[in-house]
Design a protein around this motif. Structure first.
Motif, PDB file in Angstrom:
ATOM      1  N   ILE A   7      -5.891  14.018 114.748  1.00 30.80           N
ATOM      2  CA  ILE A   7      -7.064  14.131 113.887  1.00 30.80           C
ATOM      3  C   ILE A   7      -7.528  12.710 113.607  1.00 30.80           C
ATOM      4  O   ILE A   7      -6.871  11.963 112.885  1.00 30.80           O
ATOM      5  CB  ILE A   7      -6.741  14.895 112.589  1.00 30.80           C
ATOM      6  N   ASP A   8      -8.652  12.358 114.242  1.00 29.74           N
ATOM      7  CA  ASP A   8      -9.182  11.009 114.075  1.00 29.74           C
ATOM      8  C   ASP A   8     -10.451  11.044 113.233  1.00 29.74           C
ATOM      9  O   ASP A   8     -10.833  12.079 112.689  1.00 29.74           O
ATOM     10  CB  ASP A   8      -9.421  10.344 115.436  1.00 29.74           C
ATOM     11  N   GLN A   9     -11.076   9.896 113.127  1.00 26.03           N
ATOM     12  CA  GLN A   9     -12.272   9.748 112.305  1.00 26.03           C
ATOM     13  C   GLN A   9     -13.370  10.718 112.736  1.00 26.03           C
ATOM     14  O   GLN A   9     -14.044  11.316 111.899  1.00 26.03           O
ATOM     15  CB  GLN A   9     -12.739   8.298 112.435  1.00 26.03           C
ATOM     16  N   GLU A  10     -13.564  10.888 114.040  1.00 26.63           N
ATOM     17  CA  GLU A  10     -14.609  11.787 114.540  1.00 26.63           C
ATOM     18  C   GLU A  10     -14.313  13.236 114.153  1.00 26.63           C
ATOM     19  O   GLU A  10     -15.219  13.995 113.830  1.00 26.63           O
ATOM     20  CB  GLU A  10     -14.767  11.650 116.057  1.00 26.63           C
ATOM     21  N   ASP A  11     -13.035  13.623 114.220  1.00 30.26           N
ATOM     22  CA  ASP A  11     -12.656  14.980 113.796  1.00 30.26           C
ATOM     23  C   ASP A  11     -12.973  15.186 112.323  1.00 30.26           C
ATOM     24  O   ASP A  11     -13.487  16.232 111.928  1.00 30.26           O
ATOM     25  CB  ASP A  11     -11.164  15.241 114.038  1.00 30.26           C
ATOM     26  N   LEU A  12     -12.646  14.190 111.514  1.00 29.68           N
ATOM     27  CA  LEU A  12     -12.917  14.274 110.074  1.00 29.68           C
ATOM     28  C   LEU A  12     -14.407  14.438 109.826  1.00 29.68           C
ATOM     29  O   LEU A  12     -14.829  15.316 109.059  1.00 29.68           O
ATOM     30  CB  LEU A  12     -12.393  13.029 109.352  1.00 29.68           C
ATOM     31  N   LEU A  13     -15.237  13.616 110.479  1.00 27.47           N
ATOM     32  CA  LEU A  13     -16.684  13.711 110.304  1.00 27.47           C
ATOM     33  C   LEU A  13     -17.179  15.093 110.719  1.00 27.47           C
ATOM     34  O   LEU A  13     -18.022  15.687 110.048  1.00 27.47           O
ATOM     35  CB  LEU A  13     -17.396  12.618 111.110  1.00 27.47           C
ATOM     36  N   LYS A  17     -19.069  17.709 108.242  1.00 31.90           N
ATOM     37  CA  LYS A  17     -20.407  18.190 108.585  1.00 31.90           C
ATOM     38  C   LYS A  17     -20.410  19.713 108.709  1.00 31.90           C
ATOM     39  O   LYS A  17     -21.380  20.373 108.332  1.00 31.90           O
ATOM     40  CB  LYS A  17     -20.901  17.520 109.864  1.00 31.90           C
ATOM     41  N   ALA A  18     -19.312  20.285 109.212  1.00 32.09           N
ATOM     42  CA  ALA A  18     -19.204  21.742 109.331  1.00 32.09           C
ATOM     43  C   ALA A  18     -19.211  22.407 107.951  1.00 32.09           C
ATOM     44  O   ALA A  18     -19.618  23.568 107.825  1.00 32.09           O
ATOM     45  CB  ALA A  18     -17.941  22.115 110.094  1.00 32.09           C
ATOM     46  N   LEU A  19     -18.777  21.677 106.930  1.00 38.15           N
ATOM     47  CA  LEU A  19     -18.821  22.191 105.562  1.00 38.15           C
ATOM     48  C   LEU A  19     -20.223  22.064 104.965  1.00 38.15           C
ATOM     49  O   LEU A  19     -20.455  22.453 103.821  1.00 38.15           O
ATOM     50  CB  LEU A  19     -17.823  21.439 104.667  1.00 38.15           C
ATOM     51  N   GLY A  20     -21.143  21.487 105.740  1.00 30.33           N
ATOM     52  CA  GLY A  20     -22.520  21.352 105.272  1.00 30.33           C
ATOM     53  C   GLY A  20     -22.805  20.050 104.559  1.00 30.33           C
ATOM     54  O   GLY A  20     -23.854  19.895 103.930  1.00 30.33           O
ATOM     55  N   LEU A  21     -21.887  19.111 104.646  1.00 30.00           N
ATOM     56  CA  LEU A  21     -22.081  17.825 103.971  1.00 30.00           C
ATOM     57  C   LEU A  21     -22.910  16.881 104.834  1.00 30.00           C
ATOM     58  O   LEU A  21     -22.800  16.875 106.057  1.00 30.00           O
ATOM     59  CB  LEU A  21     -20.719  17.190 103.664  1.00 30.00           C
ATOM     60  N   GLN A  22     -23.739  16.101 104.185  1.00 27.97           N
ATOM     61  CA  GLN A  22     -24.567  15.120 104.877  1.00 27.97           C
ATOM     62  C   GLN A  22     -23.791  13.813 104.985  1.00 27.97           C
ATOM     63  O   GLN A  22     -23.688  13.073 104.016  1.00 27.97           O
ATOM     64  CB  GLN A  22     -25.877  14.901 104.109  1.00 27.97           C
ATOM     65  N   ALA A  36     -18.339  12.686 100.711  1.00 26.56           N
ATOM     66  CA  ALA A  36     -17.912  14.072 100.505  1.00 26.56           C
ATOM     67  C   ALA A  36     -17.670  14.395  99.035  1.00 26.56           C
ATOM     68  O   ALA A  36     -17.861  15.529  98.611  1.00 26.56           O
ATOM     69  CB  ALA A  36     -16.652  14.359 101.316  1.00 26.56           C
ATOM     70  N   VAL A  37     -17.260  13.401  98.259  1.00 26.94           N
ATOM     71  CA  VAL A  37     -16.923  13.681  96.852  1.00 26.94           C
ATOM     72  C   VAL A  37     -18.076  13.383  95.892  1.00 26.94           C
ATOM     73  O   VAL A  37     -17.947  13.607  94.691  1.00 26.94           O
ATOM     74  CB  VAL A  37     -15.649  12.926  96.400  1.00 26.94           C
ATOM     75  N   LEU A  48     -12.874  21.204 100.298  1.00 19.90           N
ATOM     76  CA  LEU A  48     -12.256  19.944 100.714  1.00 19.90           C
ATOM     77  C   LEU A  48     -10.737  20.015 100.615  1.00 19.90           C
ATOM     78  O   LEU A  48     -10.025  19.549 101.502  1.00 19.90           O
ATOM     79  CB  LEU A  48     -12.800  18.781  99.884  1.00 19.90           C
ATOM     80  N   ARG A  49     -10.248  20.614  99.539  1.00 23.20           N
ATOM     81  CA  ARG A  49      -8.800  20.759  99.364  1.00 23.20           C
ATOM     82  C   ARG A  49      -8.214  21.599 100.509  1.00 23.20           C
ATOM     83  O   ARG A  49      -7.184  21.267 101.088  1.00 23.20           O
ATOM     84  CB  ARG A  49      -8.513  21.413  98.013  1.00 23.20           C
ATOM     85  N   LYS A  50      -8.899  22.686 100.863  1.00 22.49           N
ATOM     86  CA  LYS A  50      -8.443  23.553 101.960  1.00 22.49           C
ATOM     87  C   LYS A  50      -8.486  22.806 103.291  1.00 22.49           C
ATOM     88  O   LYS A  50      -7.569  22.918 104.105  1.00 22.49           O
ATOM     89  CB  LYS A  50      -9.294  24.814 102.030  1.00 22.49           C
ATOM     90  N   MET A  51      -9.550  22.019 103.512  1.00 25.47           N
ATOM     91  CA  MET A  51      -9.671  21.255 104.753  1.00 25.47           C
ATOM     92  C   MET A  51      -8.503  20.291 104.912  1.00 25.47           C
ATOM     93  O   MET A  51      -7.885  20.220 105.977  1.00 25.47           O
ATOM     94  CB  MET A  51     -10.995  20.479 104.766  1.00 25.47           C
ATOM     95  N   VAL A  52      -8.181  19.555 103.842  1.00 28.64           N
ATOM     96  CA  VAL A  52      -7.073  18.599 103.900  1.00 28.64           C
ATOM     97  C   VAL A  52      -5.756  19.336 104.166  1.00 28.64           C
ATOM     98  O   VAL A  52      -4.975  18.928 105.032  1.00 28.64           O
ATOM     99  CB  VAL A  52      -6.981  17.765 102.602  1.00 28.64           C
ATOM    100  N   LYS A  53      -5.533  20.432 103.449  1.00 28.95           N
ATOM    101  CA  LYS A  53      -4.300  21.208 103.635  1.00 28.95           C
ATOM    102  C   LYS A  53      -4.191  21.702 105.072  1.00 28.95           C
ATOM    103  O   LYS A  53      -3.140  21.589 105.702  1.00 28.95           O
ATOM    104  CB  LYS A  53      -4.271  22.387 102.665  1.00 28.95           C
ATOM    105  N   ASP A  54      -5.294  22.230 105.606  1.00 28.17           N
ATOM    106  CA  ASP A  54      -5.295  22.729 106.986  1.00 28.17           C
ATOM    107  C   ASP A  54      -4.992  21.615 107.975  1.00 28.17           C
ATOM    108  O   ASP A  54      -4.258  21.824 108.950  1.00 28.17           O
ATOM    109  CB  ASP A  54      -6.632  23.379 107.328  1.00 28.17           C
ATOM    110  N   MET A  55      -5.550  20.423 107.747  1.00 27.47           N
ATOM    111  CA  MET A  55      -5.294  19.303 108.656  1.00 27.47           C
ATOM    112  C   MET A  55      -3.815  18.903 108.635  1.00 27.47           C
ATOM    113  O   MET A  55      -3.218  18.657 109.676  1.00 27.47           O
ATOM    114  CB  MET A  55      -6.166  18.103 108.292  1.00 27.47           C
TER     115      MET A  55
END
Length: 87
Positions: A7-13, A17-22, A36-37, A48-55
């Motif tokens: 999971i690199d920077q591009e994956d994080l972005l 973005k998939a969560l609808g964040l600009q 994001a915050v 965001l909490r779920k995304m981090v946990k999933d990663m």
């Protein structure tokens, strides 16, 4: 040869973005977490909490730049949000 999922920077972005964040193109992991915050609300905090946990539980390796961005920006903001908006 063994292939490791990373999971690199591009994956994080992409996840943000998939969560609808600009998130501006070319943003670093730390900048992306900072964006994001901004304007955090309960729904976004939970996403965001779920995304981090999933990663972290996916079995993939979270690269240091992403892990550092979580530790410096995302997780402290989520913790502060939870403390000020619970009960």
């Amino acid at each position: 040869m063994m292939h490791a999922d990373l999971i690199d920077q591009e994956d994080l972005l992409g996840h943000l973005k998939a969560l609808g964040l600009q998130i501006p193109s070319g943003a670093t992991a730390e900048q992306a977490c900072e964006y994001a915050v901004r304007g955090l609300d309960t729904a976004r905090a939970n996403e965001l909490r779920k995304m981090v946990k999933d990663m972290y539980t996916s079995g993939a390796t979270v690269l240091p730049a992403v892990r550092e961005a979580f530790d410096k920006q995302l997780l402290p903001a989520l913790t502060q949000y939870h403390q000020t908006h619970s009960g």
